[in-house]
Design an enzyme around this catalytic site. Structure first.
Site, short mmCIF file in Angstrom:
data_model
loop_
_atom_site.label_atom_id
_atom_site.label_comp_id
_atom_site.label_asym_id
_atom_site.label_seq_id
_atom_site.Cartn_x
_atom_site.Cartn_y
_atom_site.Cartn_z
N GLU A 115 -15.03 78.96 49.52
CA GLU A 115 -15.85 77.75 49.50
C GLU A 115 -14.76 76.42 49.80
O GLU A 115 -15.07 75.58 50.40
CB GLU A 115 -16.57 77.35 48.45
CG GLU A 115 -17.70 78.46 48.21
CD GLU A 115 -17.53 79.71 47.61
OE1 GLU A 115 -16.31 80.12 47.69
OE2 GLU A 115 -18.46 80.27 47.41
N PHE A 160 -26.64 82.82 34.17
CA PHE A 160 -25.60 83.54 35.03
C PHE A 160 -25.20 82.55 36.27
O PHE A 160 -26.18 81.89 36.85
CB PHE A 160 -26.41 84.86 35.67
CG PHE A 160 -25.38 85.59 36.64
CD1 PHE A 160 -24.33 86.11 36.58
CD2 PHE A 160 -26.13 85.61 38.09
CE1 PHE A 160 -23.29 86.68 37.37
CE2 PHE A 160 -25.08 86.12 39.02
CZ PHE A 160 -23.83 86.83 38.85
N GLN A 161 -24.01 82.37 36.45
CA GLN A 161 -23.19 81.70 37.50
C GLN A 161 -23.93 79.92 37.22
O GLN A 161 -24.01 79.30 38.23
CB GLN A 161 -23.72 81.93 38.92
CG GLN A 161 -23.03 83.20 39.07
CD GLN A 161 -23.03 83.61 40.62
OE1 GLN A 161 -23.94 83.51 41.19
NE2 GLN A 161 -21.97 84.42 40.79
N LYS A 181 -32.57 76.45 41.78
CA LYS A 181 -33.20 77.25 42.71
C LYS A 181 -34.78 77.25 42.99
O LYS A 181 -35.32 77.31 43.92
CB LYS A 181 -32.74 78.64 42.22
CG LYS A 181 -33.35 79.68 43.12
CD LYS A 181 -32.43 81.24 42.96
CE LYS A 181 -33.13 82.17 44.09
NZ LYS A 181 -32.71 83.63 43.65
N MET A 241 9.51 70.46 50.43
CA MET A 241 9.30 69.30 49.90
C MET A 241 9.69 69.29 48.41
O MET A 241 10.66 68.46 48.14
CB MET A 241 7.96 68.68 50.07
CG MET A 241 7.65 67.42 49.49
SD MET A 241 8.61 66.01 50.28
CE MET A 241 7.62 65.68 51.69
C1 LIG Z 1 4.05 64.52 50.47
C2 LIG Z 1 3.35 63.12 50.88
C3 LIG Z 1 4.17 62.26 51.20
C4 LIG Z 1 3.42 60.84 51.63
N1 LIG Z 1 4.32 59.73 52.00
C5 LIG Z 1 3.69 58.79 52.46
C6 LIG Z 1 4.57 57.84 53.06
O1 LIG Z 1 5.73 57.81 53.17
N2 LIG Z 1 3.99 56.73 53.60
C7 LIG Z 1 2.47 56.79 53.61
O2 LIG Z 1 2.09 55.65 54.02
N3 LIG Z 1 1.70 57.41 52.86
C8 LIG Z 1 2.33 58.59 52.49
N4 LIG Z 1 1.58 59.73 51.86
C9 LIG Z 1 0.28 59.50 51.69
C10 LIG Z 1 -0.16 58.51 50.48
O3 LIG Z 1 -0.41 59.34 49.40
C11 LIG Z 1 -1.49 57.82 50.62
O4 LIG Z 1 -2.57 58.76 50.88
C12 LIG Z 1 -1.89 56.79 51.92
O5 LIG Z 1 -0.47 56.01 51.86
C13 LIG Z 1 -2.86 55.71 51.84
O6 LIG Z 1 -3.15 55.34 52.83
P1 LIG Z 1 -3.99 54.11 53.11
O7 LIG Z 1 -3.55 52.94 52.42
O8 LIG Z 1 -4.06 53.64 54.49
O9 LIG Z 1 -5.32 54.09 52.38
P2 LIG Z 1 -6.53 55.15 52.67
O10 LIG Z 1 -6.50 56.20 51.48
O11 LIG Z 1 -6.88 55.63 53.96
O12 LIG Z 1 -7.83 54.23 51.96
C14 LIG Z 1 -8.36 53.51 53.15
C15 LIG Z 1 -8.73 52.04 52.35
O13 LIG Z 1 -9.32 51.53 53.38
C16 LIG Z 1 -10.81 50.88 52.77
N5 LIG Z 1 -11.76 51.05 53.79
C17 LIG Z 1 -12.37 52.13 54.09
N6 LIG Z 1 -13.22 51.93 54.85
C18 LIG Z 1 -13.29 50.73 55.14
C19 LIG Z 1 -14.03 49.97 56.23
N7 LIG Z 1 -14.87 50.36 56.83
N8 LIG Z 1 -13.38 48.61 56.12
C20 LIG Z 1 -12.66 47.93 55.43
N9 LIG Z 1 -12.08 48.79 54.55
C21 LIG Z 1 -12.14 50.07 54.46
C22 LIG Z 1 -10.68 51.73 51.72
O14 LIG Z 1 -11.61 50.92 50.80
C23 LIG Z 1 -9.29 51.92 51.11
O15 LIG Z 1 -8.88 50.87 50.35
C24 LIG Z 1 2.19 60.77 51.45
C25 LIG Z 1 1.22 61.85 50.98
C26 LIG Z 1 2.02 63.13 50.81
C27 LIG Z 1 0.88 64.14 50.37
C1 LIG Z 2 -2.50 72.69 45.94
C2 LIG Z 2 -1.04 72.33 45.89
N1 LIG Z 2 0.13 72.76 45.07
C3 LIG Z 2 1.29 72.32 44.97
C4 LIG Z 2 1.46 71.24 45.41
C5 LIG Z 2 2.99 70.74 45.21
N2 LIG Z 2 3.67 70.83 46.62
C6 LIG Z 2 3.70 69.66 47.59
S1 LIG Z 2 4.42 70.04 48.95
C7 LIG Z 2 5.07 71.87 48.38
C8 LIG Z 2 5.84 72.79 49.06
C9 LIG Z 2 4.93 73.08 50.45
O1 LIG Z 2 5.91 74.16 50.81
P1 LIG Z 2 5.62 74.62 52.51
O2 LIG Z 2 4.37 74.61 52.89
O3 LIG Z 2 6.56 75.66 52.83
O4 LIG Z 2 6.03 73.16 53.25
P2 LIG Z 2 7.57 72.44 53.40
O5 LIG Z 2 7.86 71.54 52.44
O6 LIG Z 2 8.43 73.72 53.27
O7 LIG Z 2 7.60 71.97 54.95
C10 LIG Z 2 4.14 71.85 47.06
C11 LIG Z 2 4.20 73.09 46.19
C12 LIG Z 2 0.68 70.77 46.50
N3 LIG Z 2 0.76 69.57 47.05
N4 LIG Z 2 -0.70 71.34 46.55
#
Ligand SMILES: Cc1cc2nc3c(=O)[nH]c(=O)nc-3n(C[C@H](O)[C@H](O)[C@H](O)COP(=O)(O)OP(=O)(O)OC[C@H]3O[C@@H](n4cnc5c(N)ncnc54)[C@H](O)[C@@H]3O)c2cc1C
Ligand SMILES: Cc1ncc(C[n+]2csc(CCOP(=O)(O)OP(=O)(O)O)c2C)c(N)n1
Ligand SMILES: [Mg+2]
Lengths: 572, 163
Positions: free
Chosen positions: A50, A112-113, A162, A479
Site C-alpha cells: 500500500e 478484526f483489522q 464496510k 548521505m
Molecule cells: C536529503 C535532502 C536534502 C535537501 N536539501 C535541500 C536543499 O539543499 N535545498 C532545498 O531547497 N531543499 C532541500 N531539501 C528539501 C526541503 O526539505 C524542502 O522540502 C524544500 O526546501 C521545500 O521547498 P519549498 O519551499 O519550495 O516548499 P514546498 O514544500 O514545495 O511548499 C510550497 C509552498 O508554496 C505554497 N503554495 C502551494 N500552492 C500554492 C499556490 N497555488 N499559490 C501560492 N502558494 C502556494 C505552500 O503553501 C507552501 O508554502 C532537501 C530534502 C532532502 C530529503
Molecule cells: C524511510 C527512510 N528511512 C531513513 C531515512 C534516512 N536516510 C536518508 S538518506 C539515507 C541513505 C540513502 O542511501 P542510498 O539510497 O543508498 O542513497 P545514497 O545516499 O547512497 O545516494 C537514509 C538512511 C530516510 N530518509 N527515509
C-alpha cells in the site's frame, strides 16, 4: 438511478474524472472491489504494497497536476498507506485516499483489522472524513476532491465503513455539481495594496533575488514567473521542490539554493537587498541558520497559505494568494508603471554573481577511473535531451539529480522533499509512466533506497511501465555516511549494508532487463542502449565511486555565506 | 502573554480532536479549553486560553484558521472583552467556620448550593483572578475539592463572532 454505496463511490470517482485507482484489496473493501469489477472507466492498478499505491498516486499527481487516488483496506492496509500520505502532506500534493473500515456497528470494539484511520492520519492530512451513511458518500467524495486540490493542496483521507457499501442497500444517486463549505474558502486573489508595495520594492532593488518554490509548480505559474523574471532581468534560484518552474538552462537561473544549493545562489541570498519569495516556505534546509538568513534583505512573500508566511522568517510584504493570480497582477502593475530597475546597480550585481559562479562549485573529477555519480546524471540529461521525467529516492543521488539534471519544465522533477521518504522513487515513476506512457521516465535511486519499495517491479511488469531505473550504487547509505564523515570523525555506524543483492538477477527475476555498468566510458553508451528499449523496464546498476560527497554544503548552524566547498582537486 | 481565542467550529465528531491535536503536535500550550454547541446547533463554540509570544500566537491563529472544520475565530484579548469562569468548591464547614465561609461567599457574590453537616458546595463565577482570590481567602486547609469550568468569553459592544 438507485445505487449501492459501493456503486455510488465508484460513480462519484468517475464524475471526478479519475483515470487510475492505485489500490490493494481486503475484507473491508470487497464490496467496492466488486463494483470496480463491473465497470471499465476507471483503471485499477494493483500495487504490491500500500505504500507503493500512495507513492504511485503521488507521482501521478505531481506529473499531471490532478489528484492521485488510492483505495486500501482497513487496518494494515490503512497503516501501510500512512508513509505515503505523510509524504504527500509535507510536499502539498493532492491525493484522495479511500480507506476501508469495519462496519459501523463494530467501530470501537477492536474488531478484526480495525484501526482508527481517521485518528492515525489526522496529523498528516489536509483533512479527513469518516463517511457514516450511504447518503454521505457522494457529498464527501465531492468535498474530498475539492479540498485536496484547492488552495494549498494536500492529501484527504475518506474512511468508509464496510456496511455502507453493501449491495443490498440502494439509494437514488445524485452527484452534487457544486459544493459550499462555509469553513473552507482559500483566498486566491492578492491584496492590491500589497501588490503595489511589492512592485515598488522590487523595482527599487539594487541587489534583487527571486527565490521560488513548489508553490509555483502547484499553481501552474511557471509562465508568469518566467515572464516576470525576464522582464526584470533579475537572478533567480529555486528550491528543491521548485526546480523546473523556471528553466534550468536559462542564464538568469543560478541554481538551487540551500543545504546543497550552489555557492552563487546562496551567496546571492546572503547579499541581496530585496528578496522576492514565491510559493516557497523557508524550510530549514533552505534557510540554514535563520539568525543569519538574508541579513540585508527586505522580503516579499507570496503564498496561498497564510500560515507559511512569517512562520520561520519574518517578512516585510506578505501577500496571501495564489501564485499565478498574484504574479499576473504584479505583471499588470509592472507593465502600467514606468518605474524600471536601476540598470547600473543591476549590472554590477550580475558581475558579482558571475564572479561567484566562476568558482564552479559543482565541479568534480572528470578524469577518475571510477564512475562519478555526477557524470551519470549529466549523461542522463544528455541522453534524454533534458526532457525526461525524473523521479528520485532520498540521499546523495537525489541531490546529484537535483544539481546536475537541468530541468527546463515544471512537473518533470518528482521527489520527496519535505518528508524525505526512501522508497518513493520507483512507485512514483510508475505513476508518472502510467500518466504518460510514451514519455521517458527515469528513477534515480540508491542501492539502499530502492530496496524499500523494490516489490513494485512486479507491478511495473503487470502494467508495462518501461521506466529506466538509474541505481547509483555506492554500497553505502551515502548521505548518512557523508554526515558521519563530517560530524562523527568517520565513525560509519550502520551506514553500510553488507549483503547487497545482485540487482541484475533481481531485476531479471521480476521479468525486466538488468544492466551492470562499472566503467566511466560505458555510462553514456549504456544509457543510450537502455533508453532505446522503449517498451522495457531497464534497471541500470551503476557501480559508483564509493566515497564521493555532495558539495557544496551548508552544515548545521551555518549561514548561506558559510558553505563548505569541495576540497581542491586537480581538474582536467 | 496570556491570550483567549474564541473559535466557531463545525459541530462534527472529529473537530475537537483536530484542535486539541494541533496544540499537542505543534507544542503549543493550552491552559484551558471549553466547548459546547451554540444557538445554531450546527456550530460549536470553543474558547482556548493559551500563552506564547506574539509570533507563536500568530502561528496558532493561522494554524487554527487553516483547519477545515474551523469556520471563524477571534482573539478576544486583542480588544475589550468579558471573560468568565465558573467554579464549584467543596469546603469543610464546621462550627464557627460555617458563618465565616458564608460571609466570604457573600463578599465574592457566590452562592452556597449544597449543605451537609460538615461541608458546603459553593458556586462562584468570575474572571480567573477572582476565582484564585476566593481559593486563597478560604484557605487551602478547608478545601476538599475544586472544579473549574475553564474560561469562556465574549467581546464587549456590538462586535460578535457569528457566521
Ligand atoms: C536529503 C535532502 C536534502 C535537501 N536539501 C535541500 C536543499 O539543499 N535545498 C532545498 O531547497 N531543499 C532541500 N531539501 C528539501 C526541503 O526539505 C524542502 O522540502 C524544500 O526546501 C521545500 O521547498 P519549498 O519551499 O519550495 O516548499 P514546498 O514544500 O514545495 O511548499 C510550497 C509552498 O508554496 C505554497 N503554495 C502551494 N500552492 C500554492 C499556490 N497555488 N499559490 C501560492 N502558494 C502556494 C505552500 O503553501 C507552501 O508554502 C532537501 C530534502 C532532502 C530529503
Ligand atoms: C524511510 C527512510 N528511512 C531513513 C531515512 C534516512 N536516510 C536518508 S538518506 C539515507 C541513505 C540513502 O542511501 P542510498 O539510497 O543508498 O542513497 P545514497 O545516499 O547512497 O545516494 C537514509 C538512511 C530516510 N530518509 N527515509
Ligand atoms: Mg547508496
Amino acid at each position: 438511478m438507485e445505487l449501492s454505496g459501493a456503486e455510488i463511490l465508484v460513480e462519484s470517482l468517475k464524475r471526478e474524472g479519475v483515470e487510475f485507482l492505485f489500490g490493494y484489496p481486503g475484507g473491508a473493501v470487497l464490496h467496492i472491489y466488486d463494483a470496480l469489477y463491473k465497470q471499465n472507466d476507471i483503471r485499477h492498478i494493483l500495487v504490491r504494497h500500500e505504500q507503493g499505491a500512495t507513492h504511485a498516486a503521488d507521482g501521478y499527481a505531481r506529473a499531471t497536476g490532478k489528484p492521485g487516488v488510492v483505495l486500501v483496506t482497513s487496518g494494515p492496509g490503512a497503516t501501510n498507506a500512512v508513509t505515503g500520505i505523510a509524504t504527500a502532506h509535507l510536499d502539498s500534493i493532492p491525493l484522495v485516499v479511500l480507506t476501508g473500515q469495519v462496519p459501523r456497528a463494530f467501530i470501537g470494539s477492536d474488531a478484526f483489522q480495525e484501526v482508527d484511520a481517521v485518528g492515525i492520519t489526522r496529523p498528516c492530512v489536509k483533512h479527513n472524513f469518516l463517511a457514516n451513511s450511504v447518503e454521505a458518500i457522494a457529498p464527501i467524495i465531492k468535498k474530498a476532491f475539492y479540498v485536496a486540490s484547492s488552495g494549498r493542496p494536500g492529501p484527504v483521507v475518506v474512511d468508509i465503513p464496510k456496511d455502507i457499501t453493501a449491495p443490498n442497500v440502494k439509494i437514488p444517486f445524485e452527484y452534487p455539481d457544486h459544493i459550499e463549505m462555509r469553513s473552507y474558502n482559500p483566498v486566491l486573489k492578492g491584496h492590491p495594496g500589497q501588490i503595489r508595495k511589492a512592485v515598488d520594492l522590487l523595482v527599487g532593488a539594487e541587489r534583487p533575488m527571486i527565490y521560488s518554490g513548489g508553490g509555483v509548480v502547484l499553481s501552474e505559474a511557471s509562465e508568469a514567473l518566467t515572464e516576470i523574471t525576464r522582464t526584470l532581468g533579475y537572478p533567480i534560484t529555486n528550491t528543491l521542490m521548485g526546480l523546473g518552474a523556471y528553466p534550468g538552462t536559462d542564464p538568469q537561473f543560478i541554481g538551487m539554493l540551500g543545504m546543497h544549493g550552489t555557492y552563487e545562489a546562496n551567496m546571492a541570498m546572503h547579499e541581496c537587498d530585496v528578496l522576492f519569495a514565491v510559493g516557497a516556505r523557508f524550510d530549514d534546509r533552505v534557510t540554514g541558520d535563520v539568525e543569519k538568513f538574508c541579513p540585508r534583505a527586505k522580503i516579499i512573500h507570496v503564498d496561498v497559505d497564510p500560515a507559511s508566511i512569517s512562520k520561520n522568517v519574518k517578512v516585510h510584504v506578505p501577500i496571501v494568494g495564489d501564485v499565478k493570480s498574484v504574479l499576473g497582477d504584479i505583471l499588470d502593475v509592472l507593465r502600467q508603471s514606468n518605474q524600471r530597475p536601476d540598470s547600473g546597480a543591476l549590472n554590477s550585481w550580475w558581475e558579482q554573481i558571475r564572479r561567484w559562479q566562476a568558482d564552479d562549485c559543482l565541479s568534480y573529477d572528470r578524469t577518475s577511473d571510477k564512475i562519478k555519480p555526477q557524470h551519470v546524471i549529466e549523461s542522463l540529461w544528455k541522453v534524454t535531451g533534458g526532457d525526461a521525467y525524473v523521479t528520485s529516492d532520498v540521499g546523495q543521488h537525489q541531490m546529484w539529480a537535483a544539481q546536475f539534471y537541468k530541468f527546463d519544465k515544471p512537473r518533470r522533477w518528482i521527489n520527496s522533499g519535505g518528508l524525505g521518504t526512501m522508497g518513493f522513487g520507483l512507485p512514483a515513476a510508475m505513476g508518472v509512466q502510467l500518466a504518460f506512457p510514451d514519455a521517458q521516465v527515469a528513477c534515480v535511486t540508491g542501492e539502499a533506497s530502492i530496496l524499500m519499495c523494490i516489490q513494485e517491479l512486479s507491478t511495473c511488469l503487470q502494467y508495462d511501465t518501461p521506466i529506466k531505473v538509474i541505481n547509483l550504487n555506492n554500497r553505502y547509505m551515502g548521505m548518512v555516511r557523508q554526515w558521519q564523515e563530517f560530524q562523527y570523525d568517520g565513525r560509519y555506524s550502520h551506514s553500510y549494508v553488507d549483503a547487497i543483492p545482485d540487482f541484475v538477477k533481481l531485476t531479471e527475476s521480476f521479468g525486466h532487463v538488468g544492466m551492470l555498468i562499472e566503467k566511466p566510458q560505458d555510462v553514456e553508451p549504456a544509457l543510450k542502449e537502455a533508453f532505446a528499449m522503449k517498451d522495457r523496464l531497464v534497471f541500470m546498476d551503476f557501480i559508483t565511486d564509493q566515497t564521493e560527497n555532495v558539495y557544496p554544503m551548508i552544515e548545521a548552524g551555518k549561514g548561506h555565506h558559510e558553505m563548505r566547498l569541495a576540497p581542491a582537486r586537480e581538474l582536467a | 502573554m496570556r491570550h483567549i481565542i474564541s473559535i466557531l467550529v463545525e459541530n462534527e465528531s472529529g473537530a475537537l480532536s483536530r484542535i486539541a491535536g494541533l496544540f499537542s503536535a505543534r507544542g503549543y500550550n493550552i491552559e484551558s479549553l471549553t466547548v459546547a454547541p451554540t444557538d445554531d446547533t450546527s456550530l460549536s463554540r470553543m474558547t482556548i486560553v493559551t500563552t506564547g509570544t506574539e509570533e507563536i500566537i500568530e502561528q496558532i491563529t493561522k494554524q487554527l484558521n487553516k483547519l477545515v472544520d474551523v469556520v471563524r475565530l477571534v482573539e478576544l484579548t486583542e480588544s475589550l472583552h468579558i471573560e468568565r469562569e465558573m467554579m464549584l468548591t467543596k469546603v469543610t464547614a464546621l462550627g464557627g467556620m460555617r458563618d465565616e465561609i458564608k460571609r466570604l461567599t457573600d463578599i465574592f457574590r457566590g452562592r452556597i448550593i449544597d449543605v451537609s453537616d460538615t461541608s458546603y458546595v459553593i458556586e462562584l463565577t468570575g474572571d480567573s483572578d477572582k476565582l484564585d482570590a476566593f481559593i486563597k481567602a478560604v484557605g487551602g486547609k478547608s478545601i476538599i475539592e475544586v472544579v473549574r469550568s475553564g474560561v469562556t468569553g465574549i467581546a464587549r459592544g456590538e462586535k460578535a463572532l457569528k457566521v
